[in-house]
Write an enzyme that holds these catalytic residues in place. Structure first.
Site, PDB file in Angstrom:
ATOM      1  N   ARG A  36       0.512  -1.426  -6.753  1.00 22.65           N
ATOM      2  CA  ARG A  36      -0.220  -0.344  -6.113  1.00 22.65           C
ATOM      3  C   ARG A  36      -0.595   0.531  -6.718  1.00 22.65           C
ATOM      4  NH1 ARG A  36       0.905   0.393   0.347  1.00 22.65           N
ATOM      5  NH2 ARG A  36       0.482   2.466  -0.995  1.00 22.65           N
ATOM      6  N   TYR A  86       5.419   9.554   0.426  1.00 23.80           N
ATOM      7  CA  TYR A  86       6.784   8.730   0.592  1.00 23.80           C
ATOM      8  C   TYR A  86       6.797   7.847  -0.502  1.00 23.80           C
ATOM      9  CZ  TYR A  86       2.663   4.881   1.256  1.00 23.80           C
ATOM     10  OH  TYR A  86       1.380   3.855   1.200  1.00 23.80           O
ATOM     11  N   HIS A 106      -2.466   2.910   0.164  1.00 28.97           N
ATOM     12  CA  HIS A 106      -3.053   1.806   0.736  1.00 28.97           C
ATOM     13  C   HIS A 106      -4.544   1.743   1.377  1.00 28.97           C
ATOM     14  CE1 HIS A 106      -2.659  -1.525   3.936  1.00 28.97           C
ATOM     15  NE2 HIS A 106      -2.899  -0.764   4.156  1.00 28.97           N
TER      16      HIS A 106
HETATM   17  C1  TPP Z   1      -0.910  -8.699  12.525  1.00 31.76           C
HETATM   18  C2  TPP Z   1      -0.738  -6.928  11.877  1.00 31.76           C
HETATM   19  N1  TPP Z   1       0.081  -6.109  12.479  1.00 31.76           N
HETATM   20  C3  TPP Z   1       0.172  -5.252  11.302  1.00 31.76           C
HETATM   21  C4  TPP Z   1      -1.301  -4.823  11.295  1.00 31.76           C
HETATM   22  C5  TPP Z   1      -1.001  -3.560  10.463  1.00 31.76           C
HETATM   23  N2  TPP Z   1      -0.400  -3.956   8.882  1.00 31.76           N
HETATM   24  C6  TPP Z   1      -2.218  -3.372   7.952  1.00 31.76           C
HETATM   25  S1  TPP Z   1      -2.118  -3.762   6.864  1.00 31.76           S
HETATM   26  C7  TPP Z   1      -0.403  -3.714   6.823  1.00 31.76           C
HETATM   27  C8  TPP Z   1       0.856  -3.675   5.681  1.00 31.76           C
HETATM   28  C9  TPP Z   1       0.317  -5.058   4.272  1.00 31.76           C
HETATM   29  O1  TPP Z   1       1.287  -5.069   3.332  1.00 31.76           O
HETATM   30  P1  TPP Z   1       1.029  -6.344   2.671  1.00 31.76           P
HETATM   31  O2  TPP Z   1       0.997  -7.629   2.993  1.00 31.76           O
HETATM   32  O3  TPP Z   1       2.071  -6.147   2.221  1.00 31.76           O
HETATM   33  O4  TPP Z   1      -0.108  -6.287   1.924  1.00 31.76           O
HETATM   34  P2  TPP Z   1      -1.056  -4.935   0.884  1.00 31.76           P
HETATM   35  O5  TPP Z   1      -1.479  -4.553   2.207  1.00 31.76           O
HETATM   36  O6  TPP Z   1      -0.041  -4.090   0.431  1.00 31.76           O
HETATM   37  O7  TPP Z   1      -1.099  -5.597  -0.036  1.00 31.76           O
HETATM   38  C10 TPP Z   1      -0.055  -3.166   7.796  1.00 31.76           C
HETATM   39  C11 TPP Z   1       1.084  -3.628   8.668  1.00 31.76           C
HETATM   40  C12 TPP Z   1      -2.629  -5.687  10.630  1.00 31.76           C
HETATM   41  N3  TPP Z   1      -3.359  -5.272  10.350  1.00 31.76           N
HETATM   42  N4  TPP Z   1      -1.953  -7.137  11.219  1.00 31.76           N
END
Ligand code: TPP
Length: 357
Positions: A258, A271, A262
């Protein structure tokens, strides 16, 4: 001494080196299909130009929070270009390149992040799922669609994407398990971009690969360089063909990075070490494919300039369309959840319209 009753390995596929050279002598046919590679490169560039503009719109208050896809373009284009129109895509929230391939309009993506649900009413593939912000629930939706295709004896495939963080969720594991138990036509992509917001891959799981989670479910599982469009698209083609022919599901962990925050609400410099990001830029997918095409005599500065101009014009047009869309009708927030609106909501709808008039 115990007898070994099972063992496994995870293969890793890469064909294009970071500096754009073909590695080994077993590259798939796509490596010499320059027309298709140019098409994919053009779509990647358009996606990147779009992404940059969307961040700029957020910064100037014209868009809500936006999730950038910077660095993921090869993963997304491999997915979108390998699917057929009748297949079904269950995305998370940043796979714009895949969606553009499937006919979703740039203006629809902007509407969505502008807080307008009309952005989910894709003019392209009506049967695709809307963006999924709850982490990993889309995996179950894809498995459900695949079950329907199997029961109806339709030769369609469901494709879903989960992040490295999302691959820790029960929904992902349950979706893979059901797909394995019922031998369903679904492809699971783990888009491993190394970070789940501020949590690095190294703190998410101590397993050597995330692909091996698929092994536990009994599914063929591989790892691919997700910044190498040739390897990523080959993996998608194979997995989709297998699913379509009744051979069941596959798990593909695509390794990418990435390059952005985010979302626009995040500040990754708090971080993440800048050296790590600088290193990742050296492996990014667009420069790599452009170097390969140029080296093969299939790309040059004039083509690049024409493409950049075309991309900028397409994005400008989408922005104009988005800004001119106006507000959705008030009643739309009541109208699409139920076939028959419950009495209390019907009353609220009436009152809201009364107050507005
Ligand atoms: C069920 C749930 N828990 C927590 C969140 C908050 N949240 C949004 S994005 C994220 C991290 C996602 O990381 P990853 O799966 O690696 O995907 P990326 O965004 O890095 O592509 C979190 C914890 C959420 N959207 N849904």
């Amino acid at each position: 001494m115990p007898a070994t009753i099972a063992s496994f390995k995870i293969d890793y596929y890469q064909h294009l080196s970071p500096d754009g050279r073909l590695m080994g002598d077993d590259a798939p046919a796509l490596a010499t299909d320059f027309e298709e590679l140019r098409r994919l490169y053009a779509l990647m560039v358009k996606t990147r130009v779009f992404d940059k503009k969307a961040v700029a719109l957020q910064r100037t208050g014209k868009l809500g929070t936006y999730a950038s896809c910077l660095g993921h373009e090869a993963v997304h284009l491999a997915i979108g270009s390998a699917m057929r129109e009748e297949d079904c895509f269950a995305p998370m929230y940043r796979e714009y390149g895949a969606q553009f391939c499937r006919g979703v309009k740039m203006s629809e993506v902007l509407l969505y992040w502008g807080g307008d649900e009309r952005g989910n009413n894709f003019s392209g593939p009506k049967h695709d799922f809307a963006w999924c912000v709850p982490i990993a629930t889309q995996c179950l939706h894809a498995t459900g669609a695949a079950l329907a295709y199997k029961l109806r004896d339709e030769k369609r495939v469901a494709v879903t994407v989960v992040g490295d963080g999302g691959s820790s969720k029960g929904d992902f594991l349950e979706a893979m398990n059901a797909a394995s138990a019922y031998k369903l036509p679904v492809v699971f992509i783990i888009c491993n971009n190394q970070w789940a917001i501020s949590v690095p891959r190294s703190k998410q799981n101590s397993a050597k690969t995330l692909a091996q989670k698929g092994v536990a479910a009994g599914l063929p599982s591989i790892q691919v360089d997700g910044n190498d469009i040739i390897a990523a698209r080959w993996a998608m083609d194979e997995a989709i063909a297998q699913a379509r022919d009744g051979g069941g599901a596959t798990v593909i962990e695509m390794i990418t990075y990435r390059l952005s925050d985010h979302t626009t609400a995040d500040d990754a410099t708090r971080y993440r070490a800048s050296e790590e990001v600088d290193e990742a830029w050296k492996r990014e997918p667009l420069v790599r494919l452009k170097a390969y095409l140029t080296d093969q005599g299939e790309w040059d500065d004039a083509r690049e300039q024409a493409l950049q101009d075309e991309a900028a014009a397409a994005v400008d047009e989408a922005v104009e369309e988005y800004l001119a869309a106006g507000k959705p009708p008030l009643e739309s927030m009541f109208d699409y959840m139920y076939a028959e609106l419950p009495h209390d909501l019907a009353a609220q709808r009436e009152k809201a319209l009364e107050e507005l008039s």
